[in-house]
Design an enzyme around this catalytic site. Sequence first.
Site, short mmCIF file in Angstrom:
data_model
loop_
_atom_site.label_atom_id
_atom_site.label_comp_id
_atom_site.label_asym_id
_atom_site.label_seq_id
_atom_site.Cartn_x
_atom_site.Cartn_y
_atom_site.Cartn_z
N HIS A 147 56.88 31.78 9.23
CA HIS A 147 58.31 31.71 9.52
C HIS A 147 58.75 33.06 10.11
CE1 HIS A 147 62.40 30.14 9.13
NE2 HIS A 147 62.76 31.36 8.76
N ASP A 169 62.07 26.14 3.82
CA ASP A 169 61.68 27.56 3.89
C ASP A 169 61.95 28.27 2.56
OD1 ASP A 169 61.10 27.04 6.56
OD2 ASP A 169 63.10 27.66 7.21
N CYS A 200 56.71 81.55 47.78
CA CYS A 200 56.75 82.06 46.41
C CYS A 200 55.58 82.97 46.08
CB CYS A 200 56.82 80.90 45.42
SG CYS A 200 55.57 79.64 45.70
#
EC number: 1.5.1.6
Length: 902
Positions: free
Chosen positions: A106, A142, A707
């Site tokens: 379930h 259930d 750079c």
Amino acid sequence: MKIAVIGQSLFGQEVYCHLRKEGHEVVGVFTVPDKDGKADPLGLQAEKDGVPVFKFARWRAKGQALPDVVAKYQALGAELNVLPFCSQFIPMEIINAPQHGSIIYHPSLLPRHRGASAINWTLIHGDKKGGFSIFWADDGLDTGDLLLQKECEVLPDDTVSTLYNRFLFPEGIKGMVQAVRLIAEGKAPRLPQPEEGATYEGIQKKETAKINWDQPAEAIHNWIRGNDKVPGAWTEACEQKLTFFNSTLNTSGLVPEGDTLPITGAHRPGVVTKAGLILFGNDDRMLLVKNIQLEDGKMIPASNFFKGAGSSALELTEAELVIAEAVRSAWQRILPNVLEVEDSTDFFKSGAASVDVVRLVEEVKELCDGLELENEDVYMASTFGDFTQLLVRKLRGDDEEGECSIDYVEMAVNKRTLHMPHQLFIGGAFMDAEGAKTFETINPTDGSVICQVSLAQVTDVDKAVAAAKDAFENGLWGKISARDRGRLLYRLADLMEQHQEELATIEALDAGAVYTLALKTHVGMSIQTFRYFAGWCDKIQGSTIPINQARPNRNLTLTRKEPVGVCGIIIPWNYPLMMLSWKTAACLAAGNTVVIKPAQVTPLTALKFAELTLKAGIPKGVVNVLPGSGSLVGQRLSDHPDVRKIGFTGSTEVGKHIMKSCAVSNVKKVSLELGGKSPLIIFADCDLNKAVQMGMSSVFFNKGENCIAAGRLFVEDSIHDEFVRRVVEEVRKMKVGNPLDRDTDHGPQNHHAHLMKLMEYCQRGVKEGATLICGGKQVPRPGFFFEPTVFTDVEDHMFIAKEESFGPIMIISRFADGDVDAVLSRANATEFGLASGVFTRDINKALYVSDKLQAGTVFVNTYNKTDVAAPFGGFKQSGFGKDLGEAALNEYLRVKTVTFEY
């Protein structure tokens, strides 16, 4: 054990297969009758395995078990009934017949959400925890004793499908197998269900799924996602029923601007935006719906609600017609009850179920060389004609998801017409900035305005980050395989190569880059970078680690390398496209999404790159580009709580500020490539011709806007004068001029403020007593041109000996013959450590000096020789972290350790 499996669906099939692998004997399978000529997957698999299959339409009549059904069941001699998913009522004569009884799966944490729509109600109620229960069947609904439960977190945007696919399906299969194992071992518990907290809700049906608008936004969101995909939450608007799917409360950065959609009973009208349909609760909070199903069953993106029928039909090529017919055959196999698949054939109205969607997606993948479709694509194009059009668009890389209206600036330059986007790029679309704010981008060759570019605001940053986050957490980018991610990056590199001349021309126009250099380096290396990292996508892997065992059990420990999430990349103006590529390629290869902030003075190649990502099929939101100021856009990215990584190239001063913001905001990961004052040591035993050639390149490459430029040359005394003479001779040969001219050596400096800084730098050098041999002035012509400059007699205390010029200025100092350690001490007497170099024929000296130089890169008898496979980054105040090479990937990954016990 002898087991009877009673149920249906893919879930039932998987449980059945796993039980057989465990060694159990499945003596019979009881499933539902065929529907529209199609067998249920459970029964189909059992028949293939030669297991008896029974397809009873019903098990009882008038409350009594059917005798022939009971007899057929009892003849099997089952010791346990396993009901993985069963939609039929099974009589107690069957439930209680086996020695061990019956167990049922379930999909909720019982006693909460008893009933047939448990997953729906878990979401509708906004439960923070979900999960499943396996219980012993009894005569209640259930209510039987619990055997096993497992729980999981329910995510804010989970739907029935996502919760089922992520946890309830895979973990539920394992849970059923574990439960049977416990029964076989005699260890299975029977824990009575508590009645406290028990709930029972009815079956969700279409007629009961209508949205109640008199509630907060979160409750409406929960209702929509709790009914997504079945039965579908609906409302009435525009004189029809509209069903909403794919809801989210994640509306950060969304502005409710667009066409209003009056909705019956709603607190406020909805608003159709580019992101989807914005809805409001009675608390005035927003939620967003991304897909709408019309009353005729057609599914459309919510953003297209007012756009009518959409784009015109594509005309298919012969090769595409062959593919279309192959796909038609696939539809025919999946839909056996359809006599002939026509363009109007609807996949779902012809009897297809969710399992058939998965099958179709997989068949298309095989037919179309691994093309990744989402299940959602089938729902969005449910007729064969629409599906074929969607498929062909995806194969061409220009599917509707990728269609984008671009307002180009057109300019005839360099014997070609440039098409340059000039707006922000957010979530796969070009758009104006908040308040339609713009700025001028300037051509440094003559100081003229190229065009107006959208100027991003803080709200635009929030929109872009939200788009990137959604793409990372919910989009296709995180679902496709790493190999497919690499395929997209290869395609992007191919497109960049196809547009190489256009990109190089834009770099020359916007950044002053010499065109021939831009072709080779600015653009050429960018292409190489994406190809290199595309190859890494499916090679990012963790490791297994031996650890101390938890005896008598054993352990397995492994690591996973995962993307960090949304990354902000802030790039400089000297190599606009190349710096973008160095960081973005590694970032995307690792699986992240990105917001890119190009330098405000050089935004145009970044925006052209954004256009190419669309053409390459990079999903919406993966790449976003925001031209704007560092103080606004860069700061917001550094501060933003949803950004998990910043990659920055720029000044040390700004890098320190970013690092602080990253720490204060959310301790985000950061990598910094900052300033440099790279020393180049030239010994008397060098190849002087090569030293002069490379020394020139080390300073004047890319106009000195480099750079790793050699910020200071140390030349051994005995060759100093000859070296200077040859350098000056070479400098005077350099042609300063239009960067688009093929014979130009030296173009304009990037922007006016930088030109002024270089002039001040030289004036200070002269004032402090350095000897200006040549240059030092602006070239008398329009634009931002500066003369290549050479200083000698530069002493260690001088400003120009310590600070970076970032321009075409060579700083030369002497050192005494043979005094290696002294010159090393002077070379290292700086807080920078980006790069360095040495020229000597003595291999021992070269090794010694390269070992002692405190820099992230050391060049020996060469300079500027970077490669996409070699890591690049600095020491000390030149930053930390690496671009390029395998090491760069680690900047955009996090390592997770997983330990198992078994």
